[in-house]
Design a protein around this motif. Structure first.
Motif, PDB file in Angstrom:
ATOM      1  N   ILE A 112      11.036  41.965   8.251  1.00  0.00           N
ATOM      2  CA  ILE A 112      10.412  42.044   9.449  1.00  0.00           C
ATOM      3  C   ILE A 112       9.509  41.176   9.732  1.00  0.00           C
ATOM      4  O   ILE A 112       9.734  40.398  10.683  1.00  0.00           O
ATOM      5  CB  ILE A 112       9.611  43.738   9.501  1.00  0.00           C
ATOM      6  CG1 ILE A 112      10.890  44.665   9.445  1.00  0.00           C
ATOM      7  CG2 ILE A 112       9.085  43.795  10.867  1.00  0.00           C
ATOM      8  CD1 ILE A 112      10.264  46.280   9.830  1.00  0.00           C
ATOM      9  N   LEU A 113       8.572  40.748   8.838  1.00  0.00           N
ATOM     10  CA  LEU A 113       7.498  40.142   8.996  1.00  0.00           C
ATOM     11  C   LEU A 113       7.963  38.450   9.106  1.00  0.00           C
ATOM     12  O   LEU A 113       7.718  37.718  10.107  1.00  0.00           O
ATOM     13  CB  LEU A 113       6.384  40.181   8.071  1.00  0.00           C
ATOM     14  CG  LEU A 113       5.519  41.472   8.362  1.00  0.00           C
ATOM     15  CD1 LEU A 113       4.406  41.522   7.244  1.00  0.00           C
ATOM     16  CD2 LEU A 113       4.841  41.268  10.016  1.00  0.00           C
ATOM     17  N   LEU A 114       8.831  38.236   8.265  1.00  0.00           N
ATOM     18  CA  LEU A 114       9.492  36.912   8.225  1.00  0.00           C
ATOM     19  C   LEU A 114      10.211  36.794   9.134  1.00  0.00           C
ATOM     20  O   LEU A 114      10.779  35.551   9.516  1.00  0.00           O
ATOM     21  CB  LEU A 114       9.898  36.664   6.687  1.00  0.00           C
ATOM     22  CG  LEU A 114       8.969  36.756   5.493  1.00  0.00           C
ATOM     23  CD1 LEU A 114       9.583  36.571   4.251  1.00  0.00           C
ATOM     24  CD2 LEU A 114       7.545  35.667   5.678  1.00  0.00           C
ATOM     25  N   SER A 115      11.038  37.446   9.562  1.00  0.00           N
ATOM     26  CA  SER A 115      11.817  37.236  10.870  1.00  0.00           C
ATOM     27  C   SER A 115      11.166  37.262  12.349  1.00  0.00           C
ATOM     28  O   SER A 115      12.084  37.054  13.441  1.00  0.00           O
ATOM     29  CB  SER A 115      13.086  38.471  10.895  1.00  0.00           C
ATOM     30  OG  SER A 115      12.456  39.638  11.118  1.00  0.00           O
ATOM     31  N   LEU A 116       9.950  37.699  12.261  1.00  0.00           N
ATOM     32  CA  LEU A 116       9.285  37.490  13.529  1.00  0.00           C
ATOM     33  C   LEU A 116       8.857  36.130  13.924  1.00  0.00           C
ATOM     34  O   LEU A 116       8.072  35.733  12.987  1.00  0.00           O
ATOM     35  CB  LEU A 116       8.153  38.696  13.828  1.00  0.00           C
ATOM     36  CG  LEU A 116       8.477  40.081  13.723  1.00  0.00           C
ATOM     37  CD1 LEU A 116       7.247  41.085  13.707  1.00  0.00           C
ATOM     38  CD2 LEU A 116       9.400  40.306  14.869  1.00  0.00           C
ATOM     39  N   ASP A 117       9.106  35.495  14.980  1.00  0.00           N
ATOM     40  CA  ASP A 117       8.405  34.245  15.466  1.00  0.00           C
ATOM     41  C   ASP A 117       7.469  34.794  16.521  1.00  0.00           C
ATOM     42  O   ASP A 117       7.817  34.819  17.744  1.00  0.00           O
ATOM     43  CB  ASP A 117       9.643  33.447  15.879  1.00  0.00           C
ATOM     44  CG  ASP A 117       8.864  31.955  15.968  1.00  0.00           C
ATOM     45  OD1 ASP A 117       7.624  31.945  15.915  1.00  0.00           O
ATOM     46  OD2 ASP A 117       9.693  31.114  16.191  1.00  0.00           O
ATOM     47  N   TYR A 168      15.828  33.257  22.495  1.00  0.00           N
ATOM     48  CA  TYR A 168      17.094  33.784  22.962  1.00  0.00           C
ATOM     49  C   TYR A 168      18.333  32.802  22.973  1.00  0.00           C
ATOM     50  O   TYR A 168      18.145  31.718  23.578  1.00  0.00           O
ATOM     51  CB  TYR A 168      16.862  34.413  24.294  1.00  0.00           C
ATOM     52  CG  TYR A 168      18.219  35.255  25.002  1.00  0.00           C
ATOM     53  CD1 TYR A 168      18.750  36.374  24.247  1.00  0.00           C
ATOM     54  CD2 TYR A 168      19.115  34.469  25.825  1.00  0.00           C
ATOM     55  CE1 TYR A 168      19.984  36.926  24.768  1.00  0.00           C
ATOM     56  CE2 TYR A 168      20.280  35.219  26.336  1.00  0.00           C
ATOM     57  CZ  TYR A 168      20.783  36.094  25.815  1.00  0.00           C
ATOM     58  OH  TYR A 168      21.902  36.957  26.292  1.00  0.00           O
ATOM     59  N   ASP A 169      19.351  32.818  22.427  1.00  0.00           N
ATOM     60  CA  ASP A 169      20.522  31.881  22.385  1.00  0.00           C
ATOM     61  C   ASP A 169      21.469  32.539  23.399  1.00  0.00           C
ATOM     62  O   ASP A 169      21.995  33.347  23.503  1.00  0.00           O
ATOM     63  CB  ASP A 169      21.176  32.214  21.044  1.00  0.00           C
ATOM     64  CG  ASP A 169      22.211  31.085  20.752  1.00  0.00           C
ATOM     65  OD1 ASP A 169      22.162  30.262  21.805  1.00  0.00           O
ATOM     66  OD2 ASP A 169      22.810  31.143  19.729  1.00  0.00           O
ATOM     67  N   TYR A 180      14.152  38.658  20.043  1.00  0.00           N
ATOM     68  CA  TYR A 180      13.659  37.813  21.145  1.00  0.00           C
ATOM     69  C   TYR A 180      13.085  39.176  22.044  1.00  0.00           C
ATOM     70  O   TYR A 180      12.599  38.807  23.109  1.00  0.00           O
ATOM     71  CB  TYR A 180      14.905  37.166  21.591  1.00  0.00           C
ATOM     72  CG  TYR A 180      16.046  38.060  22.228  1.00  0.00           C
ATOM     73  CD1 TYR A 180      15.933  38.612  23.329  1.00  0.00           C
ATOM     74  CD2 TYR A 180      16.982  38.268  21.038  1.00  0.00           C
ATOM     75  CE1 TYR A 180      17.188  39.525  23.662  1.00  0.00           C
ATOM     76  CE2 TYR A 180      17.980  38.903  21.483  1.00  0.00           C
ATOM     77  CZ  TYR A 180      18.187  39.566  22.732  1.00  0.00           C
ATOM     78  OH  TYR A 180      19.261  40.256  23.127  1.00  0.00           O
ATOM     79  N   GLU A 181      13.643  40.205  21.978  1.00  0.00           N
ATOM     80  CA  GLU A 181      12.593  41.165  22.846  1.00  0.00           C
ATOM     81  C   GLU A 181      12.351  42.386  22.035  1.00  0.00           C
ATOM     82  O   GLU A 181      12.690  42.964  20.809  1.00  0.00           O
ATOM     83  CB  GLU A 181      14.094  41.737  23.681  1.00  0.00           C
ATOM     84  CG  GLU A 181      15.049  42.525  23.154  1.00  0.00           C
ATOM     85  CD  GLU A 181      16.267  42.995  24.047  1.00  0.00           C
ATOM     86  OE1 GLU A 181      16.007  42.980  24.984  1.00  0.00           O
ATOM     87  OE2 GLU A 181      17.074  43.802  23.600  1.00  0.00           O
TER      88      GLU A 181
END
Length: 324
Positions: A112-117, A168-169, A180-181
């Motif tokens: 979770i944390l590493l996938s959040l930008d 968002y791609d 992204y949301e």
């Protein structure tokens, strides 16, 4: 001088009951701390998981298991009945909680944390969409324009959603990145607070993992503990012998009569001198066995010396040979 003498005085050695009481108190404080940490993890985990639908936080699962194990440990340390069974059950729950906390650290801290930008959130490049209070965000979708770093497109979002077009791609419809949301939040600033809460939950699970191992080890050493608490009256009865049994002699003492010829054992005055007229003195006189005034007759020996016996046998053999 008085302080120096007080320092030089030897400290009293604590008894076994005092040591066990101190040990149980320390273990109780450790288990209570584990219980408080588990309850805090449960509260923060449930709060974080209900703030948004886009993030599935699992940190509260380990907190529930550790809270049950800690509660059983508190009961086992406070109660005398079924102590071993309660402590064994607490150790089992704590063991499962340790495994669950390590799992939660991996899921919340890595997936979770590493996938959040959160760079677009901090830069203020994310937008928040709401259709008003008259619509439910689960059932209402709207197409909003999205201007990315390379191209622009339109995307469908729910009401009450914070979305970041930079993540968002547009070509793949957001298939490669689903972070992204954030659905169900009240503002984009709330996403930053959720990010901080996820970090806190991860650290709490890491602390629960370490403290759970320590608590399990302590309870494992306490589950076979027996109660050593003895009241002052019982301790005095244990260490002070009854006056009637004070004149206890060694089992290797010789069985010889005393000066009065009344007892097979030495007089009790050699070891303890009971006061005259007391119950101990009367009981000692009443319980001592007495000898009869008529001594036993001496028995005549039936066997003689071996040399004389051999001489008599040789004389009998010589007499028989003459007669024959």
């Amino acid at each position: 001088m008085q302080e120096a003498t007080e320092r030089d005085k030897p400290k009293p050695i604590p008894s076994r009951a005092d040591l066990m009481k101190t040990r149980r108190k320390r273990a109780l404080w450790l288990v209570v701390g584990m219980l408080c940490l588990a309850l805090l993890t449960v509260a923060l985990g449930i709060y974080t998981s209900t703030r948004t639908e886009s993030l599935s936080v699992t940190g509260y699962i380990s907190g529930v298991i550790l809270a049950i194990g800690s509660f059983l440990g508190v009961l086992g340390l406070c109660l005398e009945e079924n102590r071993k069974a309660l402590l064994v059950a607490a150790i089992v729950f704590l063991s499962f909680g340790i495994v669950a906390s390590s799992f939660c650290v991996v899921v919340d801290g890595v997936f979770i944390l590493l996938s959040l930008d959160i760079r677009p959130l901090r830069a203020g490049r994310c937008q928040y969409y709401t259709s008003g209070n008259g619509y439910i965000y689960e059932n209402y979708y709207a197409s909003v324009p999205c201007q990315g770093l390379v191209e622009s497109c339109t995307m469908k979002v729910r009401s009450g959603t914070c979305y970041c077009c930079d993540l968002y791609d547009c070509a793949n419809g957001g298939y490669l990145d689903n972070r992204y949301e954030f659905v169900g939040v009240r503002s984009c600033q709330e996403v930053l607070s959720l990010y901080t809460l996820i970090w806190v939950i991860t650290l709490l699970n890491l602390a629960s993992f370490i403290l759970g191992i320590l608590t399990t080890a302590v309870l494992g050493s306490m589950k076979d503990m027996k109660s050593c608490a003895v009241s002052p009256g019982e301790s005095s009865q244990l260490h002070t012998p009854h006056p009637r049994h004070r004149a206890v002699l060694s089992p290797t003492a010789p069985l010889l009569p005393d000066a009065a010829g009344r007892s097979l054992y030495p007089s009790a005055s050699l070891y303890f001198t009971p006061a005259a007229g007391t119950e101990a003195a009367q009981n000692s006189l009443m319980d001592t066995p007495r000898f009869s005034s008529h001594p036993l007759p001496l028995l005549r020996p039936t066997t003689c010396c071996p040399a004389k016996r051999r001489a008599s046998l040789s004389e009998e053999q010589a007499a028989l040979s003459l007669l024959g």
